[in-house]
Design a protein around this motif. Sequence first.
Motif, PDB file in Angstrom:
ATOM      1  N   GLY A 271      -7.039   8.626   4.938  1.00 17.78           N
ATOM      2  CA  GLY A 271      -8.390   8.907   4.469  1.00 17.78           C
ATOM      3  C   GLY A 271      -8.489   8.949   2.963  1.00 17.78           C
ATOM      4  N   GLY A 272      -7.418   9.388   2.305  1.00 20.53           N
ATOM      5  CA  GLY A 272      -7.416   9.409   0.847  1.00 20.53           C
ATOM      6  C   GLY A 272      -6.968   8.124   0.209  1.00 20.53           C
ATOM      7  N   GLY A 273      -6.530   7.144   1.009  1.00 23.26           N
ATOM      8  CA  GLY A 273      -6.120   5.851   0.467  1.00 23.26           C
ATOM      9  C   GLY A 273      -4.746   5.825  -0.165  1.00 23.26           C
ATOM     10  N   THR A 274      -3.892   6.821   0.131  1.00 21.73           N
ATOM     11  CA  THR A 274      -2.570   6.908  -0.498  1.00 21.73           C
ATOM     12  C   THR A 274      -1.432   6.631   0.476  1.00 21.73           C
ATOM     13  N   ALA A 275      -1.734   6.291   1.727  1.00 22.77           N
ATOM     14  CA  ALA A 275      -0.684   6.125   2.724  1.00 22.77           C
ATOM     15  C   ALA A 275       0.237   4.963   2.379  1.00 22.77           C
ATOM     16  N   LEU A 276      -0.335   3.822   2.006  1.00 21.81           N
ATOM     17  CA  LEU A 276       0.494   2.670   1.669  1.00 21.81           C
ATOM     18  C   LEU A 276       1.301   2.915   0.396  1.00 21.81           C
ATOM     19  N   HIS A 277       0.769   3.710  -0.521  1.00 22.93           N
ATOM     20  CA  HIS A 277       1.523   4.026  -1.733  1.00 22.93           C
ATOM     21  C   HIS A 277       2.801   4.784  -1.380  1.00 22.93           C
ATOM     22  N   TYR A 278       2.699   5.758  -0.491  1.00 23.07           N
ATOM     23  CA  TYR A 278       3.889   6.497  -0.075  1.00 23.07           C
ATOM     24  C   TYR A 278       4.853   5.607   0.700  1.00 23.07           C
ATOM     25  N   ALA A 279       4.315   4.725   1.538  1.00 28.40           N
ATOM     26  CA  ALA A 279       5.178   3.834   2.313  1.00 28.40           C
ATOM     27  C   ALA A 279       5.956   2.877   1.412  1.00 28.40           C
ATOM     28  N   LEU A 280       5.330   2.402   0.347  1.00 29.20           N
ATOM     29  CA  LEU A 280       6.009   1.485  -0.560  1.00 29.20           C
ATOM     30  C   LEU A 280       7.089   2.172  -1.382  1.00 29.20           C
ATOM     31  N   ASN A 281       7.042   3.485  -1.487  1.00 31.15           N
ATOM     32  CA  ASN A 281       8.024   4.213  -2.281  1.00 31.15           C
ATOM     33  C   ASN A 281       9.098   4.883  -1.428  1.00 31.15           C
ATOM     34  N   LEU A 282       9.166   4.562  -0.144  1.00 31.58           N
ATOM     35  CA  LEU A 282      10.238   5.056   0.710  1.00 31.58           C
ATOM     36  C   LEU A 282      11.444   4.133   0.594  1.00 31.58           C
ATOM     37  N   GLU A 283      12.586   4.667   0.267  1.00 27.37           N
ATOM     38  CA  GLU A 283      13.786   3.843   0.104  1.00 27.37           C
ATOM     39  C   GLU A 283      14.209   3.182   1.413  1.00 27.37           C
ATOM     40  N   LEU A 284      13.883   3.812   2.543  1.00 25.23           N
ATOM     41  CA  LEU A 284      14.256   3.235   3.834  1.00 25.23           C
ATOM     42  C   LEU A 284      13.516   1.938   4.108  1.00 25.23           C
ATOM     43  N   PHE A 285      12.332   1.754   3.519  1.00 25.69           N
ATOM     44  CA  PHE A 285      11.522   0.552   3.743  1.00 25.69           C
ATOM     45  C   PHE A 285      11.328  -0.208   2.438  1.00 25.69           C
ATOM     46  N   GLN A 286      12.414  -0.427   1.724  1.00 19.20           N
ATOM     47  CA  GLN A 286      12.375  -1.186   0.475  1.00 19.20           C
ATOM     48  C   GLN A 286      13.472  -2.245   0.479  1.00 19.20           C
ATOM     49  N   PRO A 287      13.253  -3.355   1.192  1.00 17.62           N
ATOM     50  CA  PRO A 287      14.267  -4.411   1.144  1.00 17.62           C
ATOM     51  C   PRO A 287      14.379  -5.035  -0.240  1.00 17.62           C
ATOM     52  N   TRP A 288      13.254  -5.083  -0.968  1.00 12.53           N
ATOM     53  CA  TRP A 288      13.246  -5.557  -2.354  1.00 12.53           C
ATOM     54  C   TRP A 288      12.552  -4.490  -3.197  1.00 12.53           C
ATOM     55  N   PRO A 289      13.287  -3.554  -3.747  1.00 10.32           N
ATOM     56  CA  PRO A 289      12.664  -2.447  -4.500  1.00 10.32           C
ATOM     57  C   PRO A 289      11.793  -2.910  -5.652  1.00 10.32           C
ATOM     58  N   ALA A 290      12.229  -3.956  -6.362  1.00 10.39           N
ATOM     59  CA  ALA A 290      11.430  -4.431  -7.496  1.00 10.39           C
ATOM     60  C   ALA A 290      10.058  -4.899  -7.042  1.00 10.39           C
ATOM     61  N   LEU A 291      10.007  -5.616  -5.907  1.00 13.64           N
ATOM     62  CA  LEU A 291       8.725  -6.088  -5.399  1.00 13.64           C
ATOM     63  C   LEU A 291       7.854  -4.925  -4.939  1.00 13.64           C
ATOM     64  N   SER A 292       8.456  -3.932  -4.299  1.00 16.13           N
ATOM     65  CA  SER A 292       7.690  -2.764  -3.856  1.00 16.13           C
ATOM     66  C   SER A 292       7.119  -1.997  -5.041  1.00 16.13           C
TER      67      SER A 292
ATOM     68  N   ILE B 241       3.817  -6.640   5.916  1.00 19.51           N
ATOM     69  CA  ILE B 241       4.716  -5.614   6.448  1.00 19.51           C
ATOM     70  C   ILE B 241       6.133  -6.163   6.573  1.00 19.51           C
ATOM     71  N   ALA B 242       6.252  -7.391   7.045  1.00 20.82           N
ATOM     72  CA  ALA B 242       7.584  -7.987   7.206  1.00 20.82           C
ATOM     73  C   ALA B 242       8.299  -8.142   5.871  1.00 20.82           C
ATOM     74  N   VAL B 243       7.542  -8.530   4.833  1.00 21.14           N
ATOM     75  CA  VAL B 243       8.172  -8.797   3.538  1.00 21.14           C
ATOM     76  C   VAL B 243       8.403  -7.512   2.759  1.00 21.14           C
ATOM     77  N   LEU B 244       7.385  -6.664   2.665  1.00 20.61           N
ATOM     78  CA  LEU B 244       7.474  -5.478   1.807  1.00 20.61           C
ATOM     79  C   LEU B 244       8.246  -4.338   2.449  1.00 20.61           C
ATOM     80  N   MET B 245       8.165  -4.205   3.776  1.00 17.01           N
ATOM     81  CA  MET B 245       8.799  -3.072   4.434  1.00 17.01           C
ATOM     82  C   MET B 245      10.038  -3.454   5.228  1.00 17.01           C
ATOM     83  N   GLY B 246      10.358  -4.729   5.289  1.00 19.86           N
ATOM     84  CA  GLY B 246      11.569  -5.152   5.972  1.00 19.86           C
ATOM     85  C   GLY B 246      11.541  -4.928   7.470  1.00 19.86           C
TER      86      GLY B 246
END
Length: 410
Positions: free
Chosen positions: A249-270, A317-322
């Motif tokens: 609802g606050g629009g921050t969910a994807l921001h937190y998901a992109l900063n999770l190390e478990l879902f960062q196959p390419w950290p620089a891209l995230s 999702i496939a590219v950014l979150m692996g």
Amino acid sequence: MGNEQIPQLPPTAAAPHRPAGPETSLFGTAHRWLLDRISALWALLTDRPVSLYAASVLRIGYGLLYLIFLLREFPHRAEIWGPDSPWTPALAAQLFDQTGWNSFLILSDSRAYFELCYVLALVTSALFTLGWRTRIMAVLFAVVVTSFHARAIFMTDGGDNLVLLMSLYLVLTACGRRWSLDARRERLRAAGAGNPPGPVRSAYTQQLRDARITLTTVVHNCAMFVIAAQVCVLYGSAGLYKVQGPTWGGGTALHYALNLELFQPWPALSHLVAEYPMAIAIVGYVTVLLQVAFPFVLFGRLKYPVLTVLLGMHIGIAVLMGLPLFSGAMIVADAVFLPDRFYTFLPHLWRRATRRTRVRQPAPGRAAGPGSVPSQGRPDASTAPDPKRRAAPALQKGTALTTGLAPDQS
């Protein structure tokens, strides 16, 4: 009093026909409408199998997806499903006693048995994808997916849950009638036999054959409707679940998901994508809106842009979150909502593109470049150049060689 004459009453006239009231008319209209809808639904279920091309796309998609999944995990197969797994067969057996699951991988602790099972799983997935003996391979593929899923239920990313459900549904579909080796074999058999007179069947045999065809059609159509309903429930429940969370609802969910190390196959891209919070918030709101509205846009042309946006979302999702298995499973599931005319148009589009490519290519013998070498054979009398034209300008010779024509033909 007793002698009084009783006057004769006139014969009772027939009561005039009164038009039906609004209540009767409304009831009759509703009754006819309900009967028409039931007849249309029955005809839809029994007349012909629906979405045969979509069923074939599901077969090819999930078979190929699971084959790639098994090949990707081939170096780690023993640690995930085999005897070297931390989730031992004894622990798996204890869990099966509680959940009712089962797996043929725990029937033996032998490494040779596990390797044989793994090879058979690869072969089954490949044959199911190709559509060879699809009825049998669909059952074996469902057994393979169920066994591997149950063996390592705590070591997967969640994408195989949908693959498991679809493998069970595809057993009930006629997913081998299009784009398969079975369909090719039937075409060759029909072309070789021509139109021979069919065998004479008794009335009882013909009725059994018609009943089998009707039953197969009904089961296939019901399975396809269940697959579509499963996808609608998945999208709708996911969207409603997101609406309840404060981060979406606050629009921050994807921001937190992109900063999770478990879902960062390419950290620089995230980190690069995370630098645009406004775009991330808009994508999050659009995602929730499309998922909630998905079941309601499937009956019009609006579903095509919605499916296109969802395709881009799953690729992201496939590219950014692996999570390629999850994204691939969802992309294949979305294909069930595309009509057969879309899939039949694809070969025409491919042939048209191929024809345009051939037209753009220069014809053989007429595309000799400036660096091409002319023929070195001795010309015969019919093609010998005129001696008077041997002193042709160099520009004319160059032009003739460039166009691929002989000097005497230019």
